[in-house]
Design an enzyme around this catalytic site. Structure first.
Site, short mmCIF file in Angstrom:
data_model
loop_
_atom_site.label_atom_id
_atom_site.label_comp_id
_atom_site.label_asym_id
_atom_site.label_seq_id
_atom_site.Cartn_x
_atom_site.Cartn_y
_atom_site.Cartn_z
N GLU A 96 0.84 -1.20 0.00
CA GLU A 96 0.00 0.00 0.00
C GLU A 96 0.88 1.24 0.00
O GLU A 96 2.00 1.23 0.50
CB GLU A 96 -0.93 -0.05 1.23
CG GLU A 96 -1.83 1.14 1.46
CD GLU A 96 -2.82 1.44 0.33
OE1 GLU A 96 -2.36 1.63 -0.81
OE2 GLU A 96 -4.03 1.54 0.62
N ASP A 97 0.36 2.33 -0.54
CA ASP A 97 1.12 3.58 -0.55
C ASP A 97 1.05 4.29 0.80
O ASP A 97 2.05 4.70 1.36
CB ASP A 97 0.66 4.52 -1.68
CG ASP A 97 -0.85 4.74 -1.72
OD1 ASP A 97 -1.57 4.23 -0.83
OD2 ASP A 97 -1.31 5.45 -2.63
N ASP A 100 -4.21 5.75 6.03
CA ASP A 100 -4.71 7.01 6.58
C ASP A 100 -5.80 6.67 7.60
O ASP A 100 -5.50 6.34 8.75
CB ASP A 100 -5.22 7.83 5.38
CG ASP A 100 -5.67 9.22 5.74
OD1 ASP A 100 -5.22 9.74 6.77
OD2 ASP A 100 -6.46 9.81 4.98
N PHE A 149 -1.50 16.30 3.85
CA PHE A 149 -1.83 15.66 2.59
C PHE A 149 -0.59 15.64 1.69
O PHE A 149 0.00 16.67 1.41
CB PHE A 149 -2.98 16.36 1.87
CG PHE A 149 -3.55 15.52 0.77
CD1 PHE A 149 -4.50 14.56 1.04
CD2 PHE A 149 -3.08 15.66 -0.54
CE1 PHE A 149 -5.00 13.74 0.04
CE2 PHE A 149 -3.58 14.85 -1.55
CZ PHE A 149 -4.54 13.89 -1.26
N ARG A 162 1.50 12.08 -9.45
CA ARG A 162 1.97 10.73 -9.13
C ARG A 162 3.45 10.52 -9.49
O ARG A 162 4.15 9.77 -8.84
CB ARG A 162 1.15 9.67 -9.87
CG ARG A 162 -0.28 9.53 -9.37
CD ARG A 162 -0.86 8.24 -9.91
NE ARG A 162 -2.31 8.20 -9.81
CZ ARG A 162 -3.00 7.82 -8.73
NH1 ARG A 162 -2.34 7.45 -7.64
NH2 ARG A 162 -4.31 7.81 -8.73
P1 IMP Z 1 -7.68 5.20 4.06
O1 IMP Z 1 -8.74 4.23 3.62
O2 IMP Z 1 -8.25 6.45 4.64
O3 IMP Z 1 -6.61 4.58 4.92
O4 IMP Z 1 -7.03 5.74 2.75
C1 IMP Z 1 -6.14 5.06 2.04
C2 IMP Z 1 -6.01 5.64 0.66
O5 IMP Z 1 -6.33 7.03 0.60
C3 IMP Z 1 -4.58 5.55 0.22
O6 IMP Z 1 -4.35 4.32 -0.40
C4 IMP Z 1 -4.45 6.72 -0.71
O7 IMP Z 1 -4.82 6.32 -2.01
C5 IMP Z 1 -5.42 7.74 -0.19
N1 IMP Z 1 -4.74 8.75 0.66
C6 IMP Z 1 -4.76 8.87 1.98
N2 IMP Z 1 -4.01 9.90 2.42
C7 IMP Z 1 -3.48 10.44 1.30
C8 IMP Z 1 -2.56 11.53 1.07
O8 IMP Z 1 -2.05 12.22 1.98
N3 IMP Z 1 -2.25 11.77 -0.23
C9 IMP Z 1 -2.74 11.04 -1.26
N4 IMP Z 1 -3.57 10.01 -1.10
C10 IMP Z 1 -3.95 9.71 0.17
MG MG Z 2 -4.04 3.83 -2.28
#
Ligand code: IMP
Ligand code: MG
Length: 172
Positions: A96-97, A100, A149, A162
């Protein structure tokens, strides 16, 4: 106007990815490790991590979305592309990148666990623990970052940025 400020440089990313690759290779000496890349943000990390691991690996891709084009999670998760192959009986590592809220991974881990892999772990390049809404077990973390962010090295804002080599904070 948006402003970009480097948070983690390309060099720092490459050094950390090399460390993660070595650690993962030690944990799975025989392989093969099934690397599951979450599209699209993790694709650069997957490409570098796979080459940093001195252990046999296979790659597959899964598409999942919980965000739309905004900066905060919608709380809704949907599978937009499934894996090509079966993971049953295999050592699976989800790539995963960024974690959050944890909503995306929480959902995905449940989906993949039902397919009976031999083992299931998660590696993320970035972790924003302050914003967690769902408990997720992340075994390997590249960098813990504050609640900002970020874009670059695969991460986007509305599909832009990206291909930046650094991870940058997007400030407005
Ligand atoms: P989560 O479900 O809130 O944990 O979000 C995960 C996904 O939200 C990640 O895989 C990202 O694609 C996107 N995301 C969350 N935070 C960021 C950020 O700071 N920049 C860009 N994408 C984000
Ligand atoms: Mg993602």
């Amino acid at each position: 106007m948006s402003n970009l400020r480097t948070l983690i440089s390309a060099g720092e990313i490459q050094r950390r990815v090399a460390e993660l690759g070595a650690e993962i290779a030690r944990d799975y000496p025989g392989g093969p490790v099934y690397l599951i890349c979450i599209l699209k943000g993790a694709c650069f990390f997957l490409a570098d991590l796979a080459r940093a691991m001195q252990t046999p690996s296979r790659i597959d891709f899964i598409g999942i979305s919980s965000y739309g084009s905004g900066r905060t999670t919608s709380g809704e998760v949907k599978l937009t592309k499934d894996l090509d192959g079966s993971i049953e009986g295999h050592d699976v590592l989800v790539v995963e990148d960024i974690v959050d809220s944890g909503v995306t991974l929480h959902y995905l881990v449940q989906v993949l666990a039902q397919r009976r892999p031999k083992s299931l772990r998660v590696v993320t390049l970035l972790d924003k623990p302050e914003r967690r809404q769902r408990e997720v077990d992340v075994h390997y973390v590249g960098f813990r970052i504050p609640d900002q962010f970020v874009v670059g090295y695969g991460l986007d804002f509305a599909e832009d940025y990206r291909n930046l080599r650094d991870v940058c904070v997007l400030e407005d």
